[in-house]
Design a protein around this motif. Structure first.
Motif, PDB file in Angstrom:
ATOM      1  N   VAL A 323     -33.088  53.766 -95.980  1.00  0.00           N
ATOM      2  CA  VAL A 323     -32.404  52.496 -96.232  1.00  0.00           C
ATOM      3  C   VAL A 323     -31.181  52.381 -95.332  1.00  0.00           C
ATOM      4  CG1 VAL A 323     -31.373  51.025 -97.993  1.00  0.00           C
ATOM      5  CG2 VAL A 323     -33.093  52.684 -98.631  1.00  0.00           C
ATOM      6  N   PRO A 324     -31.120  51.351 -94.494  1.00  0.00           N
ATOM      7  CA  PRO A 324     -29.941  51.176 -93.646  1.00  0.00           C
ATOM      8  C   PRO A 324     -28.706  50.922 -94.505  1.00  0.00           C
ATOM      9  CG  PRO A 324     -31.740  49.724 -92.976  1.00  0.00           C
ATOM     10  CD  PRO A 324     -32.127  50.304 -94.278  1.00  0.00           C
ATOM     11  N   VAL A 325     -27.610  51.483 -94.091  1.00  0.00           N
ATOM     12  CA  VAL A 325     -26.390  51.386 -94.890  1.00  0.00           C
ATOM     13  C   VAL A 325     -25.939  49.922 -95.034  1.00  0.00           C
ATOM     14  CG1 VAL A 325     -24.762  51.724 -93.013  1.00  0.00           C
ATOM     15  CG2 VAL A 325     -24.183  52.519 -95.289  1.00  0.00           C
ATOM     16  N   GLN A 326     -26.189  49.153 -93.977  1.00  0.00           N
ATOM     17  CA  GLN A 326     -25.827  47.733 -94.009  1.00  0.00           C
ATOM     18  C   GLN A 326     -26.600  46.997 -95.108  1.00  0.00           C
ATOM     19  OE1 GLN A 326     -23.641  47.459 -91.527  1.00  0.00           O
ATOM     20  NE2 GLN A 326     -22.937  45.553 -92.414  1.00  0.00           N
ATOM     21  N   PHE A 327     -27.847  47.405 -95.273  1.00  0.00           N
ATOM     22  CA  PHE A 327     -28.680  46.821 -96.325  1.00  0.00           C
ATOM     23  C   PHE A 327     -28.072  47.124 -97.694  1.00  0.00           C
ATOM     24  CE2 PHE A 327     -31.881  47.385 -99.577  1.00  0.00           C
ATOM     25  CZ  PHE A 327     -32.629  46.220 -99.478  1.00  0.00           C
ATOM     26  N   ILE A 328     -27.612  48.354 -97.876  1.00  0.00           N
ATOM     27  CA  ILE A 328     -27.054  48.731 -99.178  1.00  0.00           C
ATOM     28  C   ILE A 328     -25.811  47.896 -99.486  1.00  0.00           C
ATOM     29  CG2 ILE A 328     -26.137  50.624-100.570  1.00  0.00           C
ATOM     30  CD1 ILE A 328     -27.747  52.557 -98.923  1.00  0.00           C
ATOM     31  N   TYR A 329     -24.969  47.708 -98.477  1.00  0.00           N
ATOM     32  CA  TYR A 329     -23.763  46.893 -98.697  1.00  0.00           C
ATOM     33  C   TYR A 329     -24.129  45.492 -99.156  1.00  0.00           C
ATOM     34  CZ  TYR A 329     -20.878  50.380 -96.294  1.00  0.00           C
ATOM     35  OH  TYR A 329     -20.220  51.522 -95.932  1.00  0.00           O
ATOM     36  N   LYS A 330     -25.068  44.899 -98.405  1.00  0.00           N
ATOM     37  CA  LYS A 330     -25.468  43.521 -98.725  1.00  0.00           C
ATOM     38  C   LYS A 330     -26.100  43.461-100.113  1.00  0.00           C
ATOM     39  CE  LYS A 330     -24.474  41.078 -95.050  1.00  0.00           C
ATOM     40  NZ  LYS A 330     -23.635  39.894 -95.148  1.00  0.00           N
ATOM     41  N   ALA A 331     -26.952  44.440-100.391  1.00  0.00           N
ATOM     42  CA  ALA A 331     -27.657  44.452-101.670  1.00  0.00           C
ATOM     43  C   ALA A 331     -26.667  44.617-102.825  1.00  0.00           C
ATOM     44  CB  ALA A 331     -28.679  45.583-101.678  1.00  0.00           C
ATOM     45  N   LEU A 332     -25.671  45.469-102.617  1.00  0.00           N
ATOM     46  CA  LEU A 332     -24.647  45.649-103.655  1.00  0.00           C
ATOM     47  C   LEU A 332     -23.899  44.350-103.901  1.00  0.00           C
ATOM     48  CD1 LEU A 332     -23.111  49.149-102.919  1.00  0.00           C
ATOM     49  CD2 LEU A 332     -23.978  48.366-105.100  1.00  0.00           C
ATOM     50  N   GLU A 333     -23.620  43.657-102.817  1.00  0.00           N
ATOM     51  CA  GLU A 333     -22.934  42.377-102.925  1.00  0.00           C
ATOM     52  C   GLU A 333     -23.758  41.418-103.789  1.00  0.00           C
ATOM     53  OE1 GLU A 333     -21.881  39.982 -99.266  1.00  0.00           O
ATOM     54  OE2 GLU A 333     -20.866  41.892 -98.893  1.00  0.00           O
ATOM     55  N   LEU A 334     -25.065  41.344-103.490  1.00  0.00           N
ATOM     56  CA  LEU A 334     -25.937  40.420-104.221  1.00  0.00           C
ATOM     57  C   LEU A 334     -26.049  40.804-105.695  1.00  0.00           C
ATOM     58  CD1 LEU A 334     -28.861  39.761-101.709  1.00  0.00           C
ATOM     59  CD2 LEU A 334     -26.997  38.242-102.337  1.00  0.00           C
ATOM     60  N   SER A 335     -26.223  42.096-105.965  1.00  0.00           N
ATOM     61  CA  SER A 335     -26.392  42.494-107.365  1.00  0.00           C
ATOM     62  C   SER A 335     -25.094  42.282-108.136  1.00  0.00           C
ATOM     63  CB  SER A 335     -26.860  43.952-107.459  1.00  0.00           C
ATOM     64  OG  SER A 335     -25.880  44.812-106.965  1.00  0.00           O
ATOM     65  N   ASN A 336     -23.994  42.516-107.464  1.00  0.00           N
ATOM     66  CA  ASN A 336     -22.701  42.304-108.115  1.00  0.00           C
ATOM     67  C   ASN A 336     -22.468  40.826-108.409  1.00  0.00           C
ATOM     68  OD1 ASN A 336     -20.223  43.251-109.090  1.00  0.00           O
ATOM     69  ND2 ASN A 336     -19.210  42.524-107.232  1.00  0.00           N
ATOM     70  N   GLU A 337     -22.844  39.998-107.446  1.00  0.00           N
ATOM     71  CA  GLU A 337     -22.703  38.551-107.619  1.00  0.00           C
ATOM     72  C   GLU A 337     -23.543  38.079-108.814  1.00  0.00           C
ATOM     73  OE1 GLU A 337     -23.424  36.354-103.936  1.00  0.00           O
ATOM     74  OE2 GLU A 337     -24.476  34.886-105.169  1.00  0.00           O
ATOM     75  N   CYS A 338     -24.755  38.596-108.873  1.00  0.00           N
ATOM     76  CA  CYS A 338     -25.661  38.234-109.965  1.00  0.00           C
ATOM     77  C   CYS A 338     -25.066  38.685-111.311  1.00  0.00           C
ATOM     78  CB  CYS A 338     -27.012  38.894-109.729  1.00  0.00           C
ATOM     79  SG  CYS A 338     -28.250  38.450-110.932  1.00  0.00           S
ATOM     80  N   ASP A 339     -24.515  39.867-111.320  1.00  0.00           N
ATOM     81  CA  ASP A 339     -23.913  40.402-112.539  1.00  0.00           C
ATOM     82  C   ASP A 339     -22.768  39.506-113.027  1.00  0.00           C
ATOM     83  OD1 ASP A 339     -23.607  42.210-114.568  1.00  0.00           O
ATOM     84  OD2 ASP A 339     -22.293  43.541-113.429  1.00  0.00           O
ATOM     85  N   MET A 340     -21.971  39.032-112.073  1.00  0.00           N
ATOM     86  CA  MET A 340     -20.815  38.208-112.442  1.00  0.00           C
ATOM     87  C   MET A 340     -21.245  36.823-112.941  1.00  0.00           C
ATOM     88  SD  MET A 340     -17.745  39.201-109.881  1.00  0.00           S
ATOM     89  CE  MET A 340     -18.504  38.621-108.413  1.00  0.00           C
ATOM     90  N   ASN A 341     -22.325  36.287-112.342  1.00  0.00           N
ATOM     91  CA  ASN A 341     -22.777  34.949-112.742  1.00  0.00           C
ATOM     92  C   ASN A 341     -23.641  34.976-113.989  1.00  0.00           C
ATOM     93  OD1 ASN A 341     -21.497  33.931-110.543  1.00  0.00           O
ATOM     94  ND2 ASN A 341     -23.312  33.976-109.229  1.00  0.00           N
ATOM     95  N   TYR A 342     -23.989  36.169-114.419  1.00  0.00           N
ATOM     96  CA  TYR A 342     -25.000  36.292-115.461  1.00  0.00           C
ATOM     97  C   TYR A 342     -24.623  35.552-116.747  1.00  0.00           C
ATOM     98  CZ  TYR A 342     -28.639  38.465-118.260  1.00  0.00           C
ATOM     99  OH  TYR A 342     -29.731  38.667-119.053  1.00  0.00           O
ATOM    100  N   ARG A 343     -23.409  35.742-117.183  1.00  0.00           N
ATOM    101  CA  ARG A 343     -23.030  35.174-118.487  1.00  0.00           C
ATOM    102  C   ARG A 343     -23.050  33.660-118.488  1.00  0.00           C
ATOM    103  NH1 ARG A 343     -17.755  37.805-120.543  1.00  0.00           N
ATOM    104  NH2 ARG A 343     -17.724  35.996-121.889  1.00  0.00           N
ATOM    105  N   GLN A 344     -22.680  33.077-117.329  1.00  0.00           N
ATOM    106  CA  GLN A 344     -22.620  31.621-117.279  1.00  0.00           C
ATOM    107  C   GLN A 344     -23.991  30.987-117.066  1.00  0.00           C
ATOM    108  OE1 GLN A 344     -19.975  31.155-114.051  1.00  0.00           O
ATOM    109  NE2 GLN A 344     -18.202  31.903-115.202  1.00  0.00           N
ATOM    110  N   SER A 345     -24.913  31.784-116.576  1.00  0.00           N
ATOM    111  CA  SER A 345     -26.205  31.207-116.203  1.00  0.00           C
ATOM    112  C   SER A 345     -26.993  30.749-117.423  1.00  0.00           C
ATOM    113  CB  SER A 345     -27.014  32.256-115.436  1.00  0.00           C
ATOM    114  OG  SER A 345     -28.312  31.797-115.240  1.00  0.00           O
TER     115      SER A 345
END
Ligand SMILES: [Zn+2]
Length: 578
Positions: A323-345
Motif C-alpha cells: 500500500v503506497p503511503v500516500q494512499f494511506i494518508y488519503k484513505a485516513l482522511e476519507l474515513s475520518n471525514e466519514c466518521d465526523m459526518n456520521y452523526r449528522q447523516s
C-alpha cells in the motif's frame, strides 16, 4: 460445588514483583520501604484497572511486615502479612470517595486516624476516587493530610488527577500509573490461562488484551467471560464472536479491494459486516485503526506501535508493503471525514458506501501519480492480482516512471519566465525530480548546445570573461542581507554562451527561485558594470550535472524532498521546520 472466584480477584498481585506493567513505580516504592523513606501522603494517578489500589494494598502490607525481605518485599509469612492476605488486617482502611464524599465522611475518617493501630507500625488509609470529594470535604481533609500522626499514611487514588486541588497535590508524593501494554497483558493472560488449564490461541489473547484497553482488571474479566463462553479451548474466532469484535480479515480484504478499485467487492464486504450485526460507525473507526496500523507497519521504527499478535503483525507487514503511503494518508482522511459526518447523516449506510467508493477510486485517480515509485515493489507481494489490475486500469501510471530516451515531458507554463532544463541523451531526470512543482519548460537541445561545448567568447565581445567574473562577484557581495544568495552566486559562476548572453547553471529548485528573484537586477547591474546593455542572463536548472550536490541545509532539504515526495508530506504532517 467449588466456589468460583473471578480471575481479577484470584490473580490480584500480592507482591510488588507480581504487579504487571508498573515496574518503575513498584521499584521506587520498594526502595522507599527498604531505605525507610516513607512519605505521609501518596497520590496514585492513572486509568482504571492498572493496579493503583492493588499497589496501595501491597504497600500497606509491606510497611507493616514484621520481617521484611531485603529486596523491599513483604515476607508473606508473619502474622501481619497473613492478616493482610486474608483481608483481615486492622492496619488498612479503605474509603471509596465516590460514595463517601461529604464533609461528615471525612470528619469520621479524621477521627479514626487519631487512633494508633493495635498491631503493626502503620495505619494505611486508602481513599479511592479521591477526586469525587466535595470542596468542603477536601478542605476538611487538608489539615490532617499536612500533619498526620506518625502512624498514619494516606494513599489517595484517582483516575482524574486534574480534578485534585493544588493544595492537596502539593502535600502528596505523586505516582503516575501507566496504561498496561498489550504485550504485558497478553503475557499475564497466558500465565493465568496456564494455571487455569485453558488453551487459547495467541490471537485470542491479543483480542482480549486490546479490548481491555490497558486495564488488567478488565482483561481478566473479559478472559473469564470468554472462557465461560468457549470452555477450556479458546479460539480467535470464538473470542471475536463472543466479544463482538470485527475480524481483522474484513479490513485486509477491504484494503485489497480499494487498491484494486473493486467497488462491488467492497460494498459486498460492507453488507456482510452489517449483516453480522456490526454498527457502521464501529466499522468506520475500525477501518481508520486498520489504516493507521498499516501506516505504522511500513517502517521498522514505528512497527512497535502495532499492538497485535505475531501472525496478524506479519499480515500487516505484508499488506503495508503493497500500500503506497500516500494512499494511506488519503484513505485516513476519507474515513475520518466519514466518521465526523456520521452523526449528522440521514442515510448512514449510503454515507459509508460513498466513502468506500471513494476509497476504491483513490488508487486509480489523481493520487496514483504521486505514488508510483512504490508500485514496482508490489510484484511478489500479497496482492499481485490487484496490482496487475490496477496497472492495467490506469495506463497513466506508466508515464511517470523514468523511461530512458523518453523522459516525461513536464507541462509548459506561460506566465513564469521560462526556465530551461538541459537533458543529455541517455540521461533522464528521475521522476520525483519532475514532481517538485517547479515550473520548468523543457528545451531538448542538441548536444552541441550543451554548456561544455558552448561557443567560446567571440572576438566581437566588448568585455572579458575576467571582467564578467569580477562584476558577478561584486553583485554577489553587495547582497549584504542575503548571504545565502551570495553563496549560491559564488558556487555557480556564469558561463558565456555568446558575446552578450550568459548562462548560470544551478542545481535545484530552491536556487532557481532564489536566482529568478535577482535575475533582472543582475542583468541591469552587469549592463552598467560592463557597459553592455545587451547582456542577457538565463538561469538553468541542470539536474544531471549537480545530481549529488547540495550545499546548504535548505538545499539539502529541497534535494531530499525532490528525491522522495513522501519526505515533504511527512514534513508537512509533522509540522517540521528547518
Ligand atoms: Zn511479613
Amino acid at each position: 460445588m467449588e466456589q468460583y472466584i473471578v480471575s481479577a480477584r484470584k490473580y490480584r498481585p500480592m507482591t510488588f514483583r507480581s504487579v504487571i506493567g508498573q515496574e518503575s513505580i513498584t521499584s521506587t516504592l520498594k526502595n522507599a520501604i527498604a531505605s525507610h523513606h516513607l512519605a505521609h501522603a501518596y497520590l496514585f494517578c492513572g486509568p482504571r484497572g492498572v493496579g493503583k489500589t492493588t499497589c496501595a494494598r501491597i504497600f500497606a502490607k509491606t510497611i507493616n511486615c514484621l520481617h521484611p525481605r531485603e529486596d523491599g518485599e513483604a515476607c508473606d509469612e508473619c502474622e501481619s502479612c497473613r492478616a493482610f492476605n486474608e483481608h483481615g488486617s486492622f492496619n488498612i482502611h479503605e474509603l471509596d470517595a465516590a460514595s463517601n464524599n461529604t464533609v461528615d465522611d471525612i470528619r469520621s475518617l479524621v477521627d479514626q486516624v487519631r487512633v494508633p493501630p493495635p498491631i503493626g507500625r502503620y495505619s494505611v488509609y486508602i481513599v479511592d476516587e479521591v477526586h469525587m470529594l466535595s470542596t468542603a470535604a477536601f478542605n476538611a481533609f487538608l489539615k490532617t493530610l499536612e500533619e498526620p500522626p506518625a502512624h498514619a499514611i494516606f494513599i489517595l487514588a484517582t483516575t482524574e488527577k486534574h480534578k485534585i486541588i493544588p493544595t492537596i497535590l502539593s502535600r502528596c508524593q505523586i505516582y503516575n500509573f501507566n496504561r498496561i501494554k498489550v504485550a504485558d497483558t497478553v503475557r499475564y493472560l497466558k500465565y493465568v490461562a496456564e494455571n487455569e488449564g485453558v488453551e487459547a490461541e495467541d490471537a485470542a489473547f491479543n483480542i482480549i488484551a486490546q479490548k481491555a484497553d490497558g486495564a488488567m482488571r478488565d482483561a481478566l474479566s473479559i478472559f473469564d467471560q470468554v472462557v465461560s463462553f468457549c470452555g477450556q479451548k479458546v479460539t480467535y474466532q470464538a473470542a471475536i464472536e463472543n466479544l463482538n469484535v470485527l475480524d481483522y480479515d474484513y479490513y485486509f480484504k477491504l484494503v485489497d479491494a480499494f487498491l484494486g478499485g473493486q467497488v462491488q467487492q467492497s460494498l459486498l464486504i460492507f453488507d456482510e459486516i452489517l449483516a453480522k450485526g456490526f454498527d457502521a460507525q464501529y466499522f468506520i473507526s475500525g477501518l481508520s485503526s486498520h489504516l493507521r496500523d498499516l501506516l505504522v507497519s511500513k517502517d521498522a521504527a514505528t512497527i512497535g506501535l502495532l499492538e497485535v499478535g505475531q501472525a496478524i503483525a506479519e499480515r500487516y507487514r505484508v499488506q503495508a508493503a503493497s500500500v503506497p503511503v500516500q494512499f494511506i494518508y488519503k484513505a485516513l482522511e476519507l474515513s475520518n471525514e466519514c466518521d465526523m459526518n456520521y452523526r449528522q447523516s440521514r442515510n448512514k449506510r449510503l454515507l459509508t458506501e460513498i466513502m468506500l467508493m471513494r476509497l476504491c477510486n483513490l488508487n486509480g485517480g489523481q493520487e496514483s501519480k504521486k505514488v508510483e515509485p512504490e508500485l514496482p515493489k508490489l510484484s511478489g507481494s500479497a496482492t499481485p492480482v490487484n496490482v496487475a489490475q490496477h496497472a492495467a486500469a490506469t495506463p497513466a501510471a506508466k508515464t511517470a516512471y523514468p523511461i530512458p530516451q523518453q523522459p516525461a515531458r513536464p507541462q509548459m507554463v506561460a506566465e513564469e519566465p521560462p526556465v530551461r532544463v538541459h537533458r543529455r541523451p541517455g540521461i533522464s531526470i528521475s521522476a520525483p525530480a519532475v514532481q517538485t512543482g517547479q515550473r520548468v519548460t523543457e528545451t531538448a537541445q542538441p548536444d552541441s548546445a550543451a554548456p561544455q561545448t558552448a561557443t567560446p567568447a567571440a572576438e566581437h565581445c566588448d568585455f572579458t570573461d575576467e571582467a564578467l567574473a569580477q562584476a558577478w562577484l561584486k553583485y554577489a557581495e553587495s547582497l549584504e542581507k542575503e548571504a545565502h544568495t551570495t553563496q549560491t552566486m559564488r558556487n555557480f559562476p556564469p558561463e558565456r554562451v555568446s558575446h552578450d548572453s550568459i548562462v548560470m547553471h544551478i542545481a535545484n529548485s530552491t536556487q532557481m527561485e532564489e536566482m529568478m528573484a535577482h535575475k533582472r537586477n543582475i542583468e541591469r547591474f552587469l549592463a552598467a558594470e560592463l557597459h553592455n546593455s545587451h547582456i542577457t542572463l538565463s538561469i538553468e536548472q541542470d539536474v544531471s550535472r549537480f545530481d549529488n550536490e547540495a550545499f546548504t541545509p535548505t538545499e539539502k532539504l529541497a534535494r531530499m524532498q525532490e528525491k522522495n515526495p513522501y519526505f515533504k508530506e511527512l514534513k508537512q504532517k509533522l509540522g517540521l521546520e528547518l
